[in-house]
Design a protein around this motif. Structure first.
Motif, PDB file in Angstrom:
ATOM      1  N   ALA A 117       0.810  -1.225   0.000  1.00  0.00           N
ATOM      2  CA  ALA A 117       0.000   0.000   0.000  1.00  0.00           C
ATOM      3  C   ALA A 117       0.835   1.263   0.000  1.00  0.00           C
ATOM      4  CB  ALA A 117      -0.932   0.001   1.209  1.00  0.00           C
ATOM      5  N   ALA A 118       2.044   1.215   0.581  1.00  0.00           N
ATOM      6  CA  ALA A 118       2.777   2.458   0.828  1.00  0.00           C
ATOM      7  C   ALA A 118       4.036   2.640   0.011  1.00  0.00           C
ATOM      8  CB  ALA A 118       3.132   2.546   2.315  1.00  0.00           C
ATOM      9  N   ASP A 119       4.628   1.576  -0.504  1.00  0.00           N
ATOM     10  CA  ASP A 119       5.918   1.690  -1.182  1.00  0.00           C
ATOM     11  C   ASP A 119       5.756   2.395  -2.517  1.00  0.00           C
ATOM     12  OD1 ASP A 119       8.425   1.196  -2.516  1.00  0.00           O
ATOM     13  OD2 ASP A 119       8.782  -0.372  -1.038  1.00  0.00           O
ATOM     14  N   ASP A 120       6.376   3.581  -2.659  1.00  0.00           N
ATOM     15  CA  ASP A 120       6.306   4.307  -3.924  1.00  0.00           C
ATOM     16  C   ASP A 120       7.696   4.536  -4.493  1.00  0.00           C
ATOM     17  OD1 ASP A 120       7.004   6.189  -2.025  1.00  0.00           O
ATOM     18  OD2 ASP A 120       5.090   7.242  -2.126  1.00  0.00           O
ATOM     19  N   THR A 121       8.608   3.592  -4.220  1.00  0.00           N
ATOM     20  CA  THR A 121       9.899   3.559  -4.895  1.00  0.00           C
ATOM     21  C   THR A 121       9.756   2.725  -6.171  1.00  0.00           C
ATOM     22  OG1 THR A 121      10.671   1.561  -3.786  1.00  0.00           O
ATOM     23  CG2 THR A 121      11.030   3.655  -2.650  1.00  0.00           C
ATOM     24  N   GLY A 122      10.862   2.462  -6.849  1.00  0.00           N
ATOM     25  CA  GLY A 122      10.811   1.630  -8.032  1.00  0.00           C
ATOM     26  C   GLY A 122      10.375   0.209  -7.751  1.00  0.00           C
ATOM     27  N   GLU A 142      -1.561  -6.525   5.278  1.00  0.00           N
ATOM     28  CA  GLU A 142      -1.915  -7.037   3.963  1.00  0.00           C
ATOM     29  C   GLU A 142      -2.460  -8.450   4.101  1.00  0.00           C
ATOM     30  OE1 GLU A 142       1.807  -6.944   1.939  1.00  0.00           O
ATOM     31  OE2 GLU A 142       2.145  -4.817   2.360  1.00  0.00           O
ATOM     32  N   ILE A 143      -3.357  -8.785   3.221  1.00  0.00           N
ATOM     33  CA  ILE A 143      -3.843 -10.152   3.121  1.00  0.00           C
ATOM     34  C   ILE A 143      -3.761 -10.569   1.666  1.00  0.00           C
ATOM     35  CG2 ILE A 143      -6.239  -9.387   2.932  1.00  0.00           C
ATOM     36  CD1 ILE A 143      -5.104 -12.564   4.757  1.00  0.00           C
ATOM     37  N   GLU A 144      -3.101 -11.695   1.407  1.00  0.00           N
ATOM     38  CA  GLU A 144      -2.879 -12.147   0.037  1.00  0.00           C
ATOM     39  C   GLU A 144      -3.511 -13.518  -0.155  1.00  0.00           C
ATOM     40  OE1 GLU A 144       0.812 -11.611  -2.840  1.00  0.00           O
ATOM     41  OE2 GLU A 144       1.214 -13.175  -1.345  1.00  0.00           O
ATOM     42  N   TYR A 145      -4.250 -13.667  -1.233  1.00  0.00           N
ATOM     43  CA  TYR A 145      -4.896 -14.946  -1.552  1.00  0.00           C
ATOM     44  C   TYR A 145      -4.175 -15.588  -2.725  1.00  0.00           C
ATOM     45  CZ  TYR A 145      -8.302 -18.320  -3.252  1.00  0.00           C
ATOM     46  OH  TYR A 145      -8.919 -19.475  -3.671  1.00  0.00           O
ATOM     47  N   TRP A 146      -3.720 -16.854  -2.516  1.00  0.00           N
ATOM     48  CA  TRP A 146      -3.072 -17.647  -3.567  1.00  0.00           C
ATOM     49  C   TRP A 146      -4.126 -18.567  -4.173  1.00  0.00           C
ATOM     50  CZ3 TRP A 146       2.479 -18.251  -4.467  1.00  0.00           C
ATOM     51  CH2 TRP A 146       3.247 -17.297  -3.778  1.00  0.00           C
ATOM     52  N   GLN A 147      -4.386 -18.360  -5.432  1.00  0.00           N
ATOM     53  CA  GLN A 147      -5.487 -19.066  -6.082  1.00  0.00           C
ATOM     54  C   GLN A 147      -5.229 -20.556  -6.201  1.00  0.00           C
ATOM     55  OE1 GLN A 147      -6.572 -17.179  -9.718  1.00  0.00           O
ATOM     56  NE2 GLN A 147      -8.261 -18.554 -10.172  1.00  0.00           N
ATOM     57  N   GLY A 148      -3.975 -20.954  -6.524  1.00  0.00           N
ATOM     58  CA  GLY A 148      -3.691 -22.364  -6.778  1.00  0.00           C
ATOM     59  C   GLY A 148      -3.806 -23.235  -5.553  1.00  0.00           C
ATOM     60  N   VAL A 149      -3.314 -22.744  -4.410  1.00  0.00           N
ATOM     61  CA  VAL A 149      -3.338 -23.550  -3.189  1.00  0.00           C
ATOM     62  C   VAL A 149      -4.503 -23.169  -2.285  1.00  0.00           C
ATOM     63  CG1 VAL A 149      -0.869 -23.948  -3.210  1.00  0.00           C
ATOM     64  CG2 VAL A 149      -1.768 -21.934  -2.047  1.00  0.00           C
ATOM     65  N   ASP A 150      -5.317 -22.200  -2.737  1.00  0.00           N
ATOM     66  CA  ASP A 150      -6.459 -21.746  -1.957  1.00  0.00           C
ATOM     67  C   ASP A 150      -6.033 -21.367  -0.539  1.00  0.00           C
ATOM     68  OD1 ASP A 150      -9.080 -21.092  -1.417  1.00  0.00           O
ATOM     69  OD2 ASP A 150      -9.603 -23.127  -0.768  1.00  0.00           O
ATOM     70  N   ALA A 151      -4.999 -20.490  -0.472  1.00  0.00           N
ATOM     71  CA  ALA A 151      -4.439 -20.115   0.822  1.00  0.00           C
ATOM     72  C   ALA A 151      -4.500 -18.609   1.007  1.00  0.00           C
ATOM     73  CB  ALA A 151      -2.996 -20.599   0.929  1.00  0.00           C
ATOM     74  N   TRP A 152      -4.787 -18.199   2.245  1.00  0.00           N
ATOM     75  CA  TRP A 152      -4.768 -16.790   2.627  1.00  0.00           C
ATOM     76  C   TRP A 152      -3.524 -16.537   3.468  1.00  0.00           C
ATOM     77  CZ3 TRP A 152      -8.371 -13.328   0.900  1.00  0.00           C
ATOM     78  CH2 TRP A 152      -9.525 -13.864   0.318  1.00  0.00           C
ATOM     79  N   ILE A 153      -2.729 -15.552   3.091  1.00  0.00           N
ATOM     80  CA  ILE A 153      -1.477 -15.274   3.779  1.00  0.00           C
ATOM     81  C   ILE A 153      -1.496 -13.836   4.273  1.00  0.00           C
ATOM     82  CG2 ILE A 153       1.029 -15.144   3.568  1.00  0.00           C
ATOM     83  CD1 ILE A 153       0.859 -17.259   1.428  1.00  0.00           C
ATOM     84  N   PRO A 154      -1.610 -13.639   5.589  1.00  0.00           N
ATOM     85  CA  PRO A 154      -1.544 -12.278   6.132  1.00  0.00           C
ATOM     86  C   PRO A 154      -0.094 -11.821   6.266  1.00  0.00           C
ATOM     87  CG  PRO A 154      -1.957 -13.821   7.894  1.00  0.00           C
ATOM     88  CD  PRO A 154      -1.921 -14.639   6.626  1.00  0.00           C
TER      89      PRO A 154
END
Length: 851
Positions: free
Chosen positions: A48-53, A233-245
């Motif tokens: 959300a916050a990183d605005d570097t390259g 952050e919460i990330e959802y991996w479609q292949g393994v059906d996993a939620w990673i905070p």
């Protein structure tokens, strides 16, 4: 430095404790985080916050907030038994583009762990094979709150699992205020893997080599600044059906750089299967250079920790190690325009705030100001520099009175040995056109409110009337008194001595030094040495360049606006007439700009900068009304520059907080009405006019005849009515009685130092003081951003003239001899205003000049 080590130690300890706690609960056999043929890791980076390259792989939308171009290298070294893939080198080049766009190009050389097959007997499909990602991203910023971006990438490898993959990522960011940022990103949502890899650790299912991943993220800056930043952050991996905070933490370490930490987990809600990976690191910043590193650890990575290093070369700076002290020089060859003058002031204020600047050399090769009011603002900026511990040196070749006034406040003045000082007193000159108009058969016909409203005399007299003459003499006395007082005070001599020095001018360089007007001699190539002598030690001597800094806050910051009223006031639209170098401020254009500022919630206060001798009475009233409505919404402060008189003062009356310089020309409360009768000219060239009308006054405003006695009486009544309205506006704004306003009105012109005694203004001060008052009234910090309005109109004709002149700046009569320019500008009112326009305008000359 002690605080930096303590902060970095805290971050590292926090991440290690979290990772270790997870390992204690789950044991060594916990499942690793999902594997993927991903890019090189960006430890500590926030979606959300990183605005570097790095945003190109975290969230391409955030590239839109990249402040300037940068080149970044990252290296992540993983041990052979690591479970993660994002190891190796990345190199990226990023840059903002015009119109809110930004772009980035990145190459990732991924070097997966080289260990043997996994403990479950399934070979890790990336081991033993390097692969490369080439990624290109583009972002667009819509205003200060919203940005969108996407990236496309392609892989290259001898490993068939990861050869020829093409992924597409899209992201969006919203930064509603300085405290919060929100993002949503779809990574590789096209799921480009041509093959699937068996995964026994997840029940024998098949996983894509490059999985679709979807992020929702937010970041919080509790103080509204980047100094402390928390992310979730919460990330959802479609292949393994996993939620990673994942959680992130960033802290600016004073005088060092930025410390970061992060923790992420798989199966976070399942105590028997959870796996955790943490990062901790420190990046040291120095000007546009950054370098740092840290560690990756936790059972989500594997039994052994990894480390990373990063380095950046950027065209912007971040908080960190203070820059080395230096002396800077700024060269001025042409007298600044209104906005150029403000830009110069802002540069000097920035220099005063810069901790790494020890001295400022002003190389003046032209007059630095076009009026003594502007000269006083520059002198004030020099005094601010000195109050912040900076040394100030002025360099002259052939100095005029404005340079003399400005540089009196400097620590030292040097002059070219072959140069001189053009000073032997002050003068003011006014052009009268009656003789010329008589010769060509034109008669000026005007009705005015009183003898002090002398503007029509330019066209009706061959010389100043007795009242006008006394007013002009008094104005010149006011200027001379301030000028002499300024020189005596800051050049450390008595006023009597300076007046005696005046009688000896003009001066060659040696005479100027003997008279105490300068302190020494220096050629251009000797200015570095002269500056070092002033500082008292060797110091680098470089040209001053505007610096770009990393954004201190999210989204839109509350701002203060400078609203320019620069030029003659007219009905309709603003425009510029290059042939007479006349700037016309149109009521329609001005009202639109006022309404935009009124409705912009991020503009918390407005400073109205007036540089106008007035003009149309009706247009002035239209602007006055719009400003009154603006002032009911937010603080409105008036800053008077060189001149804010007649219609210019009419508009200023919308505010009850007015600043003026001691030598600002103001007042001239009055109205006149008139026209030019060209019938004599037409007769000389054989032109006759037939007029047909239904009433006696139907052609009263015609240029083809003069006013009748009856029409003059009627115009007198109308002028009285317009004047009465003018008095009402001023009495309301100044909280004065109408008769008291009339007593200082009737067209009388006042200098700022007189106007404060007459209660026509509230404070003696320039733009700096007005901006400070606006910030205080709106509870804004000292570094609140400044925006300028309205945008400057520029016609195709202006551009064509500039090209024909072979330069970038506008071509105009400004380059002609002063006498020719003055004559053209004196005639401008007859060309600009129609005969039906009541005028609240004063006669105006560029400035009091040297004799």
């Amino acid at each position: 430095m002690h605080r930096a080590r303590r902060a970095a130690g805290f971050l590292s300890t926090a991440a290690i404790v979290l990772a270790a706690a997870a390992q204690v609960e789950t044991g060594a056999q916990a499942d690793p985080l999902p594997r993927s043929a991903d890019h090189i890791a960006t430890p500590g980076g926030s979606v959300a916050a990183d605005d570097t390259g790095d945003a190109i792989v975290l969230n391409p939308a955030n590239l839109a907030w990249l402040p300037a171009s940068e080149l970044r290298w990252t290296w992540v070294r993983c041990p052979n038994d690591a479970e993660k893939v994002g190891c190796g080198h990345s190199l990226e080049a990023s840059a903002p583009l015009p119109f809110g766009f930004a772009t980035s190009l990145r190459a990732d050389l991924v070097q997966p762990p080289w260990g043997s097959a996994d403990s479950d007997g399934v070979g890790f499909p990336y081991r033993g094979y390097d692969f490369t990602w080439i990624t290109w991203g583009l972002a667009l910023k819509l205003g200060d709150r919203v940005a969108f971006g996407f990236s496309v990438d392609r892989s290259y490898s001898q490993n068939p699992y990861v050869e020829g993959l093409s992924g597409v990522t899209a992201g969006a960011s919203w930064r509603p205020n300085t405290h919060f940022a929100f993002s949503a990103v779809a990574h590789d949502f096209n799921r480009p893997s041509p093959t699937l890899v068996p995964d026994l650790s997840h029940g024998g299912s098949a996983l894509p080599v490059l999985d679709g991943r979807y992020d929702l993220a937010m970041a919080l800056r509790p103080t509204g600044r980047r100094s402390v930043e928390l992310g979730f952050e919460i990330e959802y991996w479609q292949g393994v059906d996993a939620w990673i905070p994942r959680g992130t933490l960033g802290i600016d370490v004073p005088y060092v750089g930025r410390a970061t930490a992060s923790v992420q987990a798989e199966h976070f809600w399942n105590d028997t299967q959870s796996a955790v990976m943490g990062t901790a690191g420190l990046e040291v910043h120095f000007d546009g250079l950054s370098a740092g590193g840290g560690a990756l650890f936790g059972d989500g990575l594997g039994p052994t920790a990894a480390e990373y290093a990063t380095a950046t070369l950027a065209a912007y700076s971040q908080p960190g190690i203070p820059a080395l002290s230096r002396a800077v020089w700024l060269r001025i060859e042409n007298t600044p325009s209104t906005r150029e003058h403000v830009a110069l002031l802002r540069k000097l204020w920035q220099m005063a705030d810069a901790r790494d600047i020890d001295a400022v050399t002003l190389v003046l090769r032209g007059e630095p100001a076009d009026s003594y009011a502007h000269a006083e603002e520059l002198a004030d900026a020099i005094r601010v520099l000195r109050s912040r511990g900076k040394k100030v040196l002025c360099s002259w070749e052939a100095a005029g009175t404005k340079a003399i006034y400005v540089c009196a406040s400097a620590d030292r003045i040097v002059i070219n040995p072959a140069g001189g000082v053009r000073y032997s007193g002050l003068r003011s000159q006014y052009i009268y056109l009656k003789g010329l108009l008589d010769k060509i058969g034109v008669k000026a016909d005007f009705v005015r409110i009183g003898p002090h409203k002398t503007a029509p005399e330019q066209f009706t007299n061959e010389t100043a009337g007795p009242v006008a003459r006394e007013d002009h003499i008094d104005g010149l006395r006011q200027v001379e008194a301030v000028f002499v007082r300024n020189e005596a005070l800051y050049r450390h001599m008595t006023e009597a001595h300076f007046r005696e020095v005046t009688l000896r001018g003009p001066f060659v360089a040696t005479e100027a030094r003997a008279a105490g007007l300068v302190d020494g001699f220096a050629f251009d190539d000797e200015l570095a040495h002269a500056t070092q002598d002033l500082v008292g030690r060797p110091v680098s001597y470089v040209k001053y360049e505007d610096e770009t800094h990393a954004p201190p806050a999210f989204g839109r910051r509350d701002k203060v606006a400078i609203l320019y009223l620069d030029g003659d006031i007219v009905d309709g639209r603003s425009q510029h007439i290059p042939l007479v170098d006349a700037r016309l401020v149109g009521s329609y254009s001005m009202v639109e700009a006022i309404e935009q500022l009124r409705d912009d919630s991020t503009v918390r206060a407005v400073v109205l900068r007036i540089e106008s001798p007035g003009g149309s009475s009706l247009a002035s009233d239209v602007m006055w009304r719009a400003l009154v409505l603006l002032g009911k919404r937010k603080p409105l402060i008036v800053s008077m520059g060189s001149v804010a008189a007649s219609g210019g003062y009419y508009v200023a009356a919308a505010s009850n907080d007015i600043f003026a310089l001691p030598l600002t020309v103001t007042g001239s409360i009055g109205v006149f009405y008139g026209k030019a009768d060209v019938s004599g000219l037409l007769s000389k060239i054989g032109v006759t006019i037939d007029t047909y009308k239904t009433a006696p006054r139907a052609d009263a405003e015609s240029f083809f005849r003069g006013f009748t006695p009856d029409e003059e009486r009627e115009l007198g009544h109308k002028v009285d009515q317009f004047y009465d309205t003018f008095l009402d506006r001023v009495a309301e704004g100044r909280r004065m009685k109408k008769e008291d306003v009339d007593a200082v009105g009737r067209g009388r012109v006042w200098m700022g130092q007189q106007a404060i005694e007459k209660h026509l203004i509230d404070h003696l001060g320039g733009l700096r003081e007005a901006l400070q008052a606006a910030r205080e009234a709106a509870n804004l910090p000292d570094d609140a951003p400044i925006v300028e309005a309205p945008s400057e109109p520029r016609s195709l004709f202006d551009a064509a003239l500039a090209l024909a002149a072979g330069r970038v700046r506008e071509a105009s009569l400004a380059d002609l001899p002063p006498a020719v320019r003055g004559l053209a500008q004196s005639l401008a009112p007859l060309l600009v205003y129609g005969s039906d326009v009541p005028l609240a305008r004063m006669e105006w000359v560029d400035d009091v000049e040297t004799h």
